[in-house]
Scaffold this motif. Structure first.
Motif, PDB file in Angstrom:
ATOM      1  N   VAL A 158       0.834  -1.201   0.000  1.00 18.09           N
ATOM      2  CA  VAL A 158       0.000   0.000   0.000  1.00 18.09           C
ATOM      3  C   VAL A 158       0.870   1.252   0.000  1.00 18.09           C
ATOM      4  O   VAL A 158       0.544   2.249  -0.663  1.00 18.09           O
ATOM      5  CB  VAL A 158      -0.997  -0.009   1.189  1.00 18.09           C
ATOM      6  N   ALA A 159       2.008   1.215   0.682  1.00 18.33           N
ATOM      7  CA  ALA A 159       2.906   2.373   0.675  1.00 18.33           C
ATOM      8  C   ALA A 159       3.595   2.537  -0.671  1.00 18.33           C
ATOM      9  O   ALA A 159       3.867   3.659  -1.108  1.00 18.33           O
ATOM     10  CB  ALA A 159       3.946   2.235   1.782  1.00 18.33           C
ATOM     11  N   SER A 160       3.867   1.445  -1.359  1.00 17.34           N
ATOM     12  CA  SER A 160       4.524   1.505  -2.663  1.00 17.34           C
ATOM     13  C   SER A 160       3.614   2.057  -3.750  1.00 17.34           C
ATOM     14  O   SER A 160       4.079   2.728  -4.675  1.00 17.34           O
ATOM     15  CB  SER A 160       4.996   0.107  -3.083  1.00 17.34           C
ATOM     16  N   ASP A 161       2.312   1.797  -3.630  1.00 11.24           N
ATOM     17  CA  ASP A 161       1.395   2.053  -4.738  1.00 11.24           C
ATOM     18  C   ASP A 161       0.478   3.254  -4.553  1.00 11.24           C
ATOM     19  O   ASP A 161      -0.011   3.808  -5.544  1.00 11.24           O
ATOM     20  CB  ASP A 161       0.528   0.813  -4.988  1.00 11.24           C
ATOM     21  N   PHE A 162       0.210   3.667  -3.297  1.00  8.73           N
ATOM     22  CA  PHE A 162      -0.811   4.678  -3.055  1.00  8.73           C
ATOM     23  C   PHE A 162      -0.208   6.022  -2.644  1.00  8.73           C
ATOM     24  O   PHE A 162       0.981   6.134  -2.350  1.00  8.73           O
ATOM     25  CB  PHE A 162      -1.798   4.178  -1.998  1.00  8.73           C
ATOM     26  N   CYS A 163      -1.079   7.022  -2.624  1.00  7.51           N
ATOM     27  CA  CYS A 163      -0.670   8.398  -2.337  1.00  7.51           C
ATOM     28  C   CYS A 163      -0.365   8.596  -0.854  1.00  7.51           C
ATOM     29  O   CYS A 163      -0.648   7.737  -0.013  1.00  7.51           O
ATOM     30  CB  CYS A 163      -1.784   9.353  -2.750  1.00  7.51           C
ATOM     31  N   ASN A 164       0.191   9.752  -0.519  1.00  6.48           N
ATOM     32  CA  ASN A 164       0.350  10.133   0.879  1.00  6.48           C
ATOM     33  C   ASN A 164      -1.012  10.392   1.509  1.00  6.48           C
ATOM     34  O   ASN A 164      -1.941  10.846   0.842  1.00  6.48           O
ATOM     35  CB  ASN A 164       1.207  11.402   0.978  1.00  6.48           C
ATOM     36  N   GLY A 165      -1.110  10.100   2.812  1.00  8.93           N
ATOM     37  CA  GLY A 165      -2.384  10.244   3.510  1.00  8.93           C
ATOM     38  C   GLY A 165      -3.118   8.928   3.605  1.00  8.93           C
ATOM     39  O   GLY A 165      -4.339   8.875   3.487  1.00  8.93           O
ATOM     40  N   ILE A 166      -2.396   7.828   3.829  1.00  7.59           N
ATOM     41  CA  ILE A 166      -2.976   6.485   3.857  1.00  7.59           C
ATOM     42  C   ILE A 166      -3.632   6.245   5.218  1.00  7.59           C
ATOM     43  O   ILE A 166      -2.973   6.314   6.251  1.00  7.59           O
ATOM     44  CB  ILE A 166      -1.894   5.419   3.604  1.00  7.59           C
ATOM     45  N   PRO A 167      -4.939   5.972   5.240  1.00  6.22           N
ATOM     46  CA  PRO A 167      -5.598   5.672   6.518  1.00  6.22           C
ATOM     47  C   PRO A 167      -5.079   4.353   7.086  1.00  6.22           C
ATOM     48  O   PRO A 167      -4.996   3.356   6.370  1.00  6.22           O
ATOM     49  CB  PRO A 167      -7.078   5.573   6.153  1.00  6.22           C
ATOM     50  N   MET A 168      -4.745   4.352   8.343  1.00  6.66           N
ATOM     51  CA  MET A 168      -4.282   3.142   9.008  1.00  6.66           C
ATOM     52  C   MET A 168      -5.055   2.992  10.310  1.00  6.66           C
ATOM     53  O   MET A 168      -5.570   3.956  10.869  1.00  6.66           O
ATOM     54  CB  MET A 168      -2.782   3.208   9.301  1.00  6.66           C
ATOM     55  N   SER A 169      -5.148   1.772  10.797  1.00  6.40           N
ATOM     56  CA  SER A 169      -5.782   1.524  12.087  1.00  6.40           C
ATOM     57  C   SER A 169      -5.161   0.268  12.660  1.00  6.40           C
ATOM     58  O   SER A 169      -4.373  -0.417  12.004  1.00  6.40           O
ATOM     59  CB  SER A 169      -7.294   1.341  11.934  1.00  6.40           C
ATOM     60  N   ASN A 170      -5.511  -0.024  13.903  1.00  5.04           N
ATOM     61  CA  ASN A 170      -5.069  -1.281  14.497  1.00  5.04           C
ATOM     62  C   ASN A 170      -6.180  -2.308  14.409  1.00  5.04           C
ATOM     63  O   ASN A 170      -6.369  -3.124  15.290  1.00  5.04           O
ATOM     64  CB  ASN A 170      -4.648  -1.073  15.950  1.00  5.04           C
ATOM     65  N   SER A 171      -6.963  -2.245  13.325  1.00  4.36           N
ATOM     66  CA  SER A 171      -8.109  -3.133  13.143  1.00  4.36           C
ATOM     67  C   SER A 171      -7.716  -4.593  13.272  1.00  4.36           C
ATOM     68  O   SER A 171      -6.636  -5.005  12.862  1.00  4.36           O
ATOM     69  CB  SER A 171      -8.750  -2.883  11.771  1.00  4.36           C
ATOM     70  N   GLY A 172      -8.625  -5.351  13.860  1.00  6.14           N
ATOM     71  CA  GLY A 172      -8.358  -6.765  14.111  1.00  6.14           C
ATOM     72  C   GLY A 172      -7.833  -7.010  15.493  1.00  6.14           C
ATOM     73  O   GLY A 172      -7.756  -8.154  15.943  1.00  6.14           O
ATOM     74  N   PHE A 188       5.782   2.669   5.413  1.00  8.70           N
ATOM     75  CA  PHE A 188       6.956   1.804   5.252  1.00  8.70           C
ATOM     76  C   PHE A 188       7.549   1.443   6.617  1.00  8.70           C
ATOM     77  O   PHE A 188       8.059   0.335   6.812  1.00  8.70           O
ATOM     78  CB  PHE A 188       8.014   2.486   4.382  1.00  8.70           C
ATOM     79  N   GLN A 189       7.477   2.358   7.574  1.00  7.22           N
ATOM     80  CA  GLN A 189       7.955   2.059   8.926  1.00  7.22           C
ATOM     81  C   GLN A 189       7.081   0.990   9.582  1.00  7.22           C
ATOM     82  O   GLN A 189       7.589   0.108  10.288  1.00  7.22           O
ATOM     83  CB  GLN A 189       7.966   3.329   9.784  1.00  7.22           C
ATOM     84  N   TYR A 190       5.763   1.052   9.353  1.00 11.82           N
ATOM     85  CA  TYR A 190       4.880  -0.008   9.828  1.00 11.82           C
ATOM     86  C   TYR A 190       5.323  -1.353   9.249  1.00 11.82           C
ATOM     87  O   TYR A 190       5.403  -2.363   9.954  1.00 11.82           O
ATOM     88  CB  TYR A 190       3.440   0.261   9.374  1.00 11.82           C
ATOM     89  N   ALA A 191       5.583  -1.344   7.932  1.00 13.60           N
ATOM     90  CA  ALA A 191       5.995  -2.583   7.264  1.00 13.60           C
ATOM     91  C   ALA A 191       7.298  -3.113   7.856  1.00 13.60           C
ATOM     92  O   ALA A 191       7.444  -4.322   8.083  1.00 13.60           O
ATOM     93  CB  ALA A 191       6.152  -2.335   5.768  1.00 13.60           C
ATOM     94  N   ALA A 192       8.243  -2.218   8.131  1.00 11.45           N
ATOM     95  CA  ALA A 192       9.524  -2.639   8.695  1.00 11.45           C
ATOM     96  C   ALA A 192       9.313  -3.347  10.031  1.00 11.45           C
ATOM     97  O   ALA A 192       9.921  -4.400  10.296  1.00 11.45           O
ATOM     98  CB  ALA A 192      10.438  -1.426   8.859  1.00 11.45           C
ATOM     99  N   ALA A 193       8.453  -2.792  10.883  1.00 11.92           N
ATOM    100  CA  ALA A 193       8.205  -3.403  12.185  1.00 11.92           C
ATOM    101  C   ALA A 193       7.533  -4.766  12.036  1.00 11.92           C
ATOM    102  O   ALA A 193       7.907  -5.735  12.723  1.00 11.92           O
ATOM    103  CB  ALA A 193       7.331  -2.472  13.025  1.00 11.92           C
ATOM    104  N   SER A 194       6.543  -4.880  11.144  1.00  9.16           N
ATOM    105  CA  SER A 194       5.874  -6.165  10.931  1.00  9.16           C
ATOM    106  C   SER A 194       6.850  -7.214  10.415  1.00  9.16           C
ATOM    107  O   SER A 194       6.842  -8.374  10.861  1.00  9.16           O
ATOM    108  CB  SER A 194       4.717  -5.996   9.936  1.00  9.16           C
ATOM    109  N   LEU A 195       7.696  -6.826   9.475  1.00 10.58           N
ATOM    110  CA  LEU A 195       8.636  -7.776   8.870  1.00 10.58           C
ATOM    111  C   LEU A 195       9.747  -8.154   9.839  1.00 10.58           C
ATOM    112  O   LEU A 195      10.235  -9.291   9.812  1.00 10.58           O
ATOM    113  CB  LEU A 195       9.183  -7.195   7.574  1.00 10.58           C
TER     114      LEU A 195
END
Length: 462
Positions: A158-172, A188-195
């Motif tokens: 989603v960070a690679s393909d979409f614009c700035n201003g991406i809605p995020m939540s801790n859903s689930g 991308f920082q979220y992705a780094a932590a998950s990975l």
């Protein structure tokens, strides 16, 4: 009681008796139907059903199936990102495809809306499964590692393909909270932590753990590149064989590979090229010649008549047999690791190492999906920094065709290598009319405005 006859029928009083019998019969049928329809659907797992390790593991496996939908299991940004970039051209009847190829994407584009939701659902379902596994099956470390991989990969995409201003939540999670929209760099920082969590969890020596660990390391290195942390990227992929592949599979039960279905079977996508139009007389500035290059990594059939028309009935569709109906897709590959190492070497000014990595792959190409490329001649140093950067990203584009990386790389050419969108993205006359627009990413679509924290893309900058 007055009775009357209709031709060939019994008196009304007898029909009433038959009606009572029929009512009893229908009642019995209804009861039987309720028993038949009241069976438990084994494919549905309700929250109340998650009470033991087996149910938590089943929830995790369902989340991994959702992960498959953001790669080759559904029409995803692997295709639409490539359509906005230069990997694919539209041969569709759908305006959503046409406007994406034309780089003029409306905020109510329903296809982009569906793809964004699928990415979010992957993240949500991974979170739900991780919560259950921690409680009910804490020893399922490899599965949890793969779920962190799924979550991190969704965030990376989603960070690679979409614009700035991406809605995020801790859903689930237990207490869902909608956060304020994030920049791509924050996601991308979220992705780094998950990975990082994926790498830590999938640390076993069995084949599945090793595969998940390697895939997570490749995705983590890609995240480091996106964040501009070049020196951090190479150590993540050190030692991963060039022949490695972490794949998503398909079948008559699980569904067809969408990279076969949409472009080759339905002909909604045509392999991109630097010249367009049925007469092949419309130059597309900056677009790589994916179709006409005749590169062994991407075999393409280029029709010279209407024998292979697209879904629109007009476009001579350029097709590739790289994927069959049930061909697995490579989500993460050893070749990705080599491309990361080559870019790090180039950034460090080590031209000899950069060129050697590329030429070693060209001399002994790994299999790509259904294709075993023939060996290719060695590359020659272009002699300038700009030429090397262009050559590197061209090589990478052919190695990673339609695997969700090209759009992000084109954006990085602008953000990290100082190029303009006029030097990177397709320019000129579009073969379906008008000129190419200015979009360099996919928009967060209008449906997300139900989120009170979201007011639209912060900007459409790369």
């Amino acid at each position: 009681m007055t009775s009357f006859r209709l031709s060939g029928r019994r008196p009304f009083r007898r029909v009433v008796g038959a009606g009572a019998t029929l009512a009893l019969t229908l009642s019995a049928c209804s009861s039987a139907n309720e028993r038949l329809l009241g069976v438990v659907d084994p494919d549905i797992i309700n929250p109340a059903d998650i009470t033991n390790a087996a149910s938590a593991i089943a929830l995790g496996n369902g989340a991994l199936d959702q992960f498959r939908r953001i790669t080759g299991g559904n029409e995803s940004t692997w295709l639409f990102g490539g359509l906005l970039a230069d990997e694919w051209s539209t041969s569709s009847t759908f305006i959503q495809n046409d406007e994406t190829d034309q780089r003029r994407i409306a905020e109510n584009n329903s296809s982009v809306t569906g793809m964004l939701r699928t990415i979010y659902r992957t993240r949500t379902r991974a979170n739900e499964a991780l919560t259950s596994l921690r409680q009910l099956s804490p020893d399922s470390r490899t599965l949890m590692g793969e779920l962190y991989l799924a979550r991190g990969y969704a965030e990376l995409q989603v960070a690679s393909d979409f614009c700035n201003g991406i809605p995020m939540s801790n859903s689930g999670l237990s207490d869902p909270v909608d956060e304020t929209p994030k920049t791509t760099q924050q996601v991308f920082q979220y992705a780094a932590a998950s990975l990082d969590s994926a790498i830590a969890m999938a640390n076993g020596t069995d084949a599945t753990s090793v595969a998940v660990n390697r895939a997570a390391r490749i995705a983590r290195a890609r995240t480091a590149l996106a964040l501009g942390a070049f020196t951090e990227a190479a150590p993540f992929v050190a030692g991963i064989p060039s022949t490695f592949a972490y794949r998503h599979s398909f079948s008559s039960v699980a569904g067809a590979n969408i990279l076969w279905s949409q472009p080759l079977s339905q002909r909604r996508y045509s392999v991109g090229d630097s010249v367009e139009g049925n007469s092949r007389d419309i130059l597309v500035t900056n677009a790589l010649p994916f179709a006409s290059a005749r590169d062994p990594r991407l075999p393409v059939t280029i029709p010279t008549s209407g024998a292979i028309n697209g879904q629109d009935g007009q476009t001579y569709t350029r097709t590739t047999a790289m994927w069959g109906q049930f061909t697995t897709v490579d989500v993460a590959m050893g070749v990705d690791a080599r491309m990361i190492e080559a870019e790090v070497a180039l950034r460090a000014g080590n031209v000899t190492q950069w060129l050697a990595i590329h030429n070693a792959l060209r001399a002994a190409p790994p299999k790509l999906h259904e294709i075993q490329p023939a060996a290719m001649p060695a590359l020659v140093d272009p002699g300038t920094e700009a030429g090397r950067v262009s050559l590197h990203f061209r090589e990478k584009a052919f190695w990673t065709f339609s695997r969700g990386q090209r759009l992000g790389d084109m954006r990085r050419l602008i953000k990290q290598y100082g190029r303009t969108q006029q030097q990177v993205f397709p320019q000129g006359v579009h073969y379906k009319g008008g000129n190419y627009g200015v979009d360099v990413n996919l928009p967060i679509t209008q449906a997300e405005q139900n989120n009170t924290n979201f007011k639209g893309c912060t900007d459409r900058a790369p």
